[in-house]
Design a protein around this motif. Structure first.
Motif, PDB file in Angstrom:
ATOM      1  N   VAL A 283       0.789  -1.228   0.089  1.00  0.00           N
ATOM      2  CA  VAL A 283       0.042  -0.012   0.130  1.00  0.00           C
ATOM      3  C   VAL A 283       0.900   1.116   0.117  1.00  0.00           C
ATOM      4  O   VAL A 283       0.739   2.077  -0.947  1.00  0.00           O
ATOM      5  N   PHE A 284       2.207   1.207   0.822  1.00  0.00           N
ATOM      6  CA  PHE A 284       2.668   2.560   0.768  1.00  0.00           C
ATOM      7  C   PHE A 284       3.534   2.573  -0.588  1.00  0.00           C
ATOM      8  O   PHE A 284       3.401   3.754  -1.070  1.00  0.00           O
ATOM      9  N   VAL A 285       4.070   1.639  -1.086  1.00  0.00           N
ATOM     10  CA  VAL A 285       4.820   1.771  -2.441  1.00  0.00           C
ATOM     11  C   VAL A 285       3.856   2.105  -3.413  1.00  0.00           C
ATOM     12  O   VAL A 285       4.090   3.138  -4.117  1.00  0.00           O
ATOM     13  N   PHE A 286       2.684   1.541  -3.527  1.00  0.00           N
ATOM     14  CA  PHE A 286       1.646   1.904  -4.624  1.00  0.00           C
ATOM     15  C   PHE A 286       1.273   3.220  -4.314  1.00  0.00           C
ATOM     16  O   PHE A 286       0.920   3.937  -5.361  1.00  0.00           O
ATOM     17  N   SER A 287       1.080   3.632  -3.129  1.00  0.00           N
ATOM     18  CA  SER A 287       0.716   4.884  -2.758  1.00  0.00           C
ATOM     19  C   SER A 287       1.661   5.872  -3.414  1.00  0.00           C
ATOM     20  O   SER A 287       1.439   7.047  -4.055  1.00  0.00           O
ATOM     21  N   VAL A 288       2.928   5.834  -3.148  1.00  0.00           N
ATOM     22  CA  VAL A 288       3.946   6.643  -3.534  1.00  0.00           C
ATOM     23  C   VAL A 288       4.131   6.802  -5.192  1.00  0.00           C
ATOM     24  O   VAL A 288       4.053   7.708  -5.798  1.00  0.00           O
ATOM     25  N   LEU A 289       4.081   5.570  -5.725  1.00  0.00           N
ATOM     26  CA  LEU A 289       4.139   5.341  -7.303  1.00  0.00           C
ATOM     27  C   LEU A 289       2.924   6.052  -7.859  1.00  0.00           C
ATOM     28  O   LEU A 289       2.960   6.703  -9.049  1.00  0.00           O
ATOM     29  N   THR A 290       1.757   5.978  -7.267  1.00  0.00           N
ATOM     30  CA  THR A 290       0.498   6.745  -7.785  1.00  0.00           C
ATOM     31  C   THR A 290       0.783   7.906  -7.714  1.00  0.00           C
ATOM     32  O   THR A 290       0.344   8.814  -8.923  1.00  0.00           O
ATOM     33  N   VAL A 291       1.332   8.687  -6.863  1.00  0.00           N
ATOM     34  CA  VAL A 291       1.433  10.136  -6.673  1.00  0.00           C
ATOM     35  C   VAL A 291       2.490  10.567  -7.552  1.00  0.00           C
ATOM     36  O   VAL A 291       2.293  11.491  -8.371  1.00  0.00           O
ATOM     37  N   VAL A 292       3.525   9.610  -7.855  1.00  0.00           N
ATOM     38  CA  VAL A 292       4.615  10.093  -8.827  1.00  0.00           C
ATOM     39  C   VAL A 292       4.057  10.063 -10.272  1.00  0.00           C
ATOM     40  O   VAL A 292       4.431  11.149 -11.070  1.00  0.00           O
ATOM     41  N   LEU A 293       3.280   8.875 -10.420  1.00  0.00           N
ATOM     42  CA  LEU A 293       2.531   8.885 -12.000  1.00  0.00           C
ATOM     43  C   LEU A 293       1.571  10.036 -12.206  1.00  0.00           C
ATOM     44  O   LEU A 293       1.508  10.679 -13.251  1.00  0.00           O
ATOM     45  N   ILE A 294       0.822  10.368 -11.011  1.00  0.00           N
ATOM     46  CA  ILE A 294       0.002  11.505 -11.203  1.00  0.00           C
ATOM     47  C   ILE A 294       0.823  12.716 -11.421  1.00  0.00           C
ATOM     48  O   ILE A 294       0.366  13.933 -12.257  1.00  0.00           O
ATOM     49  N   ALA A 295       1.938  13.135 -11.116  1.00  0.00           N
ATOM     50  CA  ALA A 295       2.830  14.242 -10.975  1.00  0.00           C
ATOM     51  C   ALA A 295       3.370  14.317 -12.505  1.00  0.00           C
ATOM     52  O   ALA A 295       3.404  15.118 -13.139  1.00  0.00           O
ATOM     53  N   ALA A 296       3.707  13.070 -13.038  1.00  0.00           N
ATOM     54  CA  ALA A 296       4.061  13.001 -14.511  1.00  0.00           C
ATOM     55  C   ALA A 296       3.226  13.073 -15.342  1.00  0.00           C
ATOM     56  O   ALA A 296       3.320  13.956 -16.419  1.00  0.00           O
ATOM     57  N   GLN A 297       1.806  12.826 -15.037  1.00  0.00           N
ATOM     58  CA  GLN A 297       0.792  13.112 -15.973  1.00  0.00           C
ATOM     59  C   GLN A 297       0.562  14.363 -16.020  1.00  0.00           C
ATOM     60  O   GLN A 297       0.305  15.176 -17.097  1.00  0.00           O
ATOM     61  N   LEU A 298       0.638  15.200 -14.917  1.00  0.00           N
ATOM     62  CA  LEU A 298       0.280  16.627 -14.710  1.00  0.00           C
ATOM     63  C   LEU A 298       1.168  17.245 -15.670  1.00  0.00           C
ATOM     64  O   LEU A 298       1.119  18.486 -16.235  1.00  0.00           O
ATOM     65  N   LEU A 299       2.659  17.094 -15.366  1.00  0.00           N
ATOM     66  CA  LEU A 299       3.456  17.704 -16.153  1.00  0.00           C
ATOM     67  C   LEU A 299       3.713  17.604 -17.551  1.00  0.00           C
ATOM     68  O   LEU A 299       4.040  18.496 -18.402  1.00  0.00           O
ATOM     69  N   LEU A 300       3.229  16.399 -17.961  1.00  0.00           N
ATOM     70  CA  LEU A 300       3.166  15.960 -19.284  1.00  0.00           C
ATOM     71  C   LEU A 300       2.026  16.683 -19.945  1.00  0.00           C
ATOM     72  O   LEU A 300       2.103  17.291 -20.966  1.00  0.00           O
ATOM     73  N   ARG A 301       0.907  16.956 -19.133  1.00  0.00           N
ATOM     74  CA  ARG A 301      -0.155  17.693 -19.688  1.00  0.00           C
ATOM     75  C   ARG A 301       0.233  19.301 -19.878  1.00  0.00           C
ATOM     76  O   ARG A 301      -0.098  19.892 -20.885  1.00  0.00           O
TER      77      ARG A 301
END
Length: 151
Positions: free
Chosen positions: A121-139
């Protein structure tokens, strides 16, 4: 233009970090606790190894999209974002539905806790936040590029 390149490079790094999750379960689950667990039905182990193989090749494909596919196009990064979103989303679906199929996220003696949370849960939460950050920056980079092209 160099700001756009910098944003895209940052997205590439973030997506590389999140793409490592495709390889994590191979290291963790190809073990006596999962793939070689004698209490698991043999057919369930086939499905696990099949999933691990799919994840391995998905990880390679994502790294290819992020760094090597020619021509370098932002749409390759969008494809990686969506693919990785499916991977992370699959975990969250399994987590949310675990009570309905008697799933167990934390196996005592196998999984640890990080800051009070199950390691998955911890690792997937961190990865989810990082992926959202990548998506927002890419947008932002995509909108910026599109507005520069029209002016």
């Amino acid at each position: 233009m160099s700001e756009l390149r910098g944003a895209v490079r940052t997205v590439q790094v973030l997506l590389t970090i999140t793409s490592f999750e495709f390889f994590g379960p191979i290291l963790r689950d190809y073990s006596p606790s999962h793939a070689f667990n004698p209490t698991w039905v043999g057919h369930a182990r086939v499905h696990l190894v099949w999933l691990l193989g799919f994840m391995f090749f998905s990880g390679l494909a994502n790294l290819y999209l992020i760094w090597f596919r020619r021509p370098h196009e932002v749409r390759n990064l969008w494809l990686s974002v969506m693919w990785q979103g499916c991977n992370l989303g699959g975990f969250w679906v399994a987590y949310a539905l675990a009570p309905f199929y008697q799933g167990q996220i934390t196996v005592p003696g196998i999984h640890t806790h990080i800051l009070g949370y199950d390691e998955n849960v911890f690792v997937f939460s961190v990865l989810t936040v990082v992926l959202i950050a990548a998506q927002l920056l890419l947008r932002i980079a995509t909108v910026s590029r599109d507005s520069d092209a029209t002016h």
